[in-house]
Design a protein around this motif. Sequence first.
Motif, PDB file in Angstrom:
ATOM      1  N   ILE A   4       4.556  -2.250   7.093  1.00 54.95           N
ATOM      2  CA  ILE A   4       3.422  -3.143   6.907  1.00 54.95           C
ATOM      3  C   ILE A   4       2.412  -2.580   5.905  1.00 54.95           C
ATOM      4  O   ILE A   4       1.888  -3.303   5.047  1.00 54.95           O
ATOM      5  CB  ILE A   4       2.748  -3.413   8.259  1.00 54.95           C
ATOM      6  CG1 ILE A   4       3.666  -4.289   9.120  1.00 54.95           C
ATOM      7  CG2 ILE A   4       1.407  -4.099   8.073  1.00 54.95           C
ATOM      8  CD1 ILE A   4       3.953  -5.650   8.512  1.00 54.95           C
ATOM      9  N   THR A   5       2.137  -1.296   6.000  1.00 54.61           N
ATOM     10  CA  THR A   5       1.147  -0.697   5.094  1.00 54.61           C
ATOM     11  C   THR A   5       1.558  -0.865   3.642  1.00 54.61           C
ATOM     12  O   THR A   5       0.749  -1.294   2.789  1.00 54.61           O
ATOM     13  CB  THR A   5       0.978   0.791   5.426  1.00 54.61           C
ATOM     14  OG1 THR A   5       0.532   0.920   6.780  1.00 54.61           O
ATOM     15  CG2 THR A   5      -0.031   1.432   4.487  1.00 54.61           C
ATOM     16  N   GLU A   6       2.794  -0.560   3.327  1.00 61.18           N
ATOM     17  CA  GLU A   6       3.263  -0.711   1.948  1.00 61.18           C
ATOM     18  C   GLU A   6       3.275  -2.170   1.527  1.00 61.18           C
ATOM     19  O   GLU A   6       2.923  -2.499   0.374  1.00 61.18           O
ATOM     20  CB  GLU A   6       4.672  -0.111   1.830  1.00 61.18           C
ATOM     21  CG  GLU A   6       5.231  -0.153   0.418  1.00 61.18           C
ATOM     22  CD  GLU A   6       6.589   0.519   0.316  1.00 61.18           C
ATOM     23  OE1 GLU A   6       7.337   0.195  -0.627  1.00 61.18           O
ATOM     24  OE2 GLU A   6       6.903   1.366   1.187  1.00 61.18           O
ATOM     25  N   SER A   7       3.631  -3.075   2.446  1.00 61.04           N
ATOM     26  CA  SER A   7       3.663  -4.501   2.109  1.00 61.04           C
ATOM     27  C   SER A   7       2.262  -5.038   1.810  1.00 61.04           C
ATOM     28  O   SER A   7       2.060  -5.772   0.835  1.00 61.04           O
ATOM     29  CB  SER A   7       4.296  -5.283   3.268  1.00 61.04           C
ATOM     30  OG  SER A   7       4.257  -6.662   3.023  1.00 61.04           O
ATOM     31  N   VAL A   8       1.285  -4.683   2.648  1.00 66.03           N
ATOM     32  CA  VAL A   8      -0.087  -5.179   2.441  1.00 66.03           C
ATOM     33  C   VAL A   8      -0.677  -4.611   1.153  1.00 66.03           C
ATOM     34  O   VAL A   8      -1.307  -5.333   0.366  1.00 66.03           O
ATOM     35  CB  VAL A   8      -0.963  -4.820   3.655  1.00 66.03           C
ATOM     36  CG1 VAL A   8      -2.435  -5.133   3.370  1.00 66.03           C
ATOM     37  CG2 VAL A   8      -0.496  -5.580   4.884  1.00 66.03           C
ATOM     38  N   ARG A   9      -0.479  -3.348   0.918  1.00 58.86           N
ATOM     39  CA  ARG A   9      -1.009  -2.747  -0.316  1.00 58.86           C
ATOM     40  C   ARG A   9      -0.332  -3.320  -1.545  1.00 58.86           C
ATOM     41  O   ARG A   9      -0.973  -3.456  -2.607  1.00 58.86           O
ATOM     42  CB  ARG A   9      -0.834  -1.233  -0.255  1.00 58.86           C
ATOM     43  CG  ARG A   9      -1.742  -0.559   0.779  1.00 58.86           C
ATOM     44  CD  ARG A   9      -1.408   0.910   0.943  1.00 58.86           C
ATOM     45  NE  ARG A   9      -2.288   1.550   1.927  1.00 58.86           N
ATOM     46  CZ  ARG A   9      -2.116   2.784   2.412  1.00 58.86           C
ATOM     47  NH1 ARG A   9      -1.075   3.516   1.978  1.00 58.86           N
ATOM     48  NH2 ARG A   9      -2.950   3.280   3.293  1.00 58.86           N
ATOM     49  N   GLY A  10       0.936  -3.668  -1.428  1.00 56.24           N
ATOM     50  CA  GLY A  10       1.626  -4.274  -2.558  1.00 56.24           C
ATOM     51  C   GLY A  10       1.098  -5.651  -2.900  1.00 56.24           C
ATOM     52  O   GLY A  10       1.271  -6.125  -4.041  1.00 56.24           O
ATOM     53  N   ARG A  11       0.442  -6.319  -1.952  1.00 55.90           N
ATOM     54  CA  ARG A  11      -0.132  -7.646  -2.193  1.00 55.90           C
ATOM     55  C   ARG A  11      -1.628  -7.592  -2.476  1.00 55.90           C
ATOM     56  O   ARG A  11      -2.303  -8.629  -2.496  1.00 55.90           O
ATOM     57  CB  ARG A  11       0.118  -8.545  -0.988  1.00 55.90           C
ATOM     58  CG  ARG A  11       1.592  -8.792  -0.707  1.00 55.90           C
ATOM     59  CD  ARG A  11       1.764  -9.595   0.560  1.00 55.90           C
ATOM     60  NE  ARG A  11       3.176  -9.800   0.876  1.00 55.90           N
ATOM     61  CZ  ARG A  11       3.617 -10.427   1.973  1.00 55.90           C
ATOM     62  NH1 ARG A  11       2.732 -10.913   2.844  1.00 55.90           N
ATOM     63  NH2 ARG A  11       4.898 -10.561   2.182  1.00 55.90           N
ATOM     64  N   GLY A  12      -2.145  -6.407  -2.676  1.00 56.67           N
ATOM     65  CA  GLY A  12      -3.561  -6.269  -3.015  1.00 56.67           C
ATOM     66  C   GLY A  12      -4.462  -6.014  -1.832  1.00 56.67           C
ATOM     67  O   GLY A  12      -5.694  -5.950  -1.998  1.00 56.67           O
TER      68      GLY A  12
END
Length: 279
Positions: free
Chosen positions: A236-244
């Motif tokens: 989740i952390t990588e996914s959220v950061r990847g979306r800004g």
Amino acid sequence: MSERPGDVEPDEPQEPAVEEAPVEEAAAQEPAEPQEQTRSPWRRVYLMARPRPTRANLLALLLAALLGFAIATQVSETQEQGLEDLRQDELVRILDDVSQNGERLDTEIAELESSRDQLRSEGGSVEAVRSAQERLDALGILAGTVPATGPGVTVTLDGDGDAISATVLLDAMQELRDAGAEAMQVDDVRLVAGSYFTDTDGSIQADGQTLTRPYTFTVIGDAQTLSSAMEIPGGITESVRGRGGQVTVTEQDEVSVDALHRVSSPRYARPVPEPSASR
């Protein structure tokens, strides 16, 4: 010619004497009966194949007998054990399993006997009440009906609708559960087994209650394990950061989960009655 006195007549030539063969040899030379002639080839084969009592043959016979006895003994022992089809590593594993199960059962027996002795003693009623209260507290924490405190983490997620949605918060809750979370809440909503997230009118709701940004999870469990779980690649952390969006994980020695979940009575589910002692 007239014979003269004193003349000796020459001996007449004699035929060479012929020795008569013995009766047995003559009989052997006579032609055999048709049946004997038919059997003679098989008899010759039998005589050629017939074993001869030599030292090598006797030694081979002795070794074969010893080998057969050893094989019969081994098969008999293996069949008695019932493990004739297992390999060595499987036998070792079975032995380890039996040992571990035996140790576990011994521990359980000791614990049960200790509980039995405490219940039979004068203070047995006190021990029973204490045990029941511990069980009630554990169930209350799992059901979200009592507050809880302990070590854990706080996880804050912030971002617009493209970065954070109800699905993202649901995935975050599942990742925390998989990492060993024992109790958690998001904002002021206690999260339990039946909790859910929905996107409603540009906002996110948890169990029907509207959440506000940033979304903060308060979680009780092993802080280091929970923190590491939130940083796994592809999580989740990588996914959220990847979306800004932004994700902040803070480990704490003690956090409080004080939001309570209201338990409603089930409409259809009923407990299964315990079997009677006579059964």
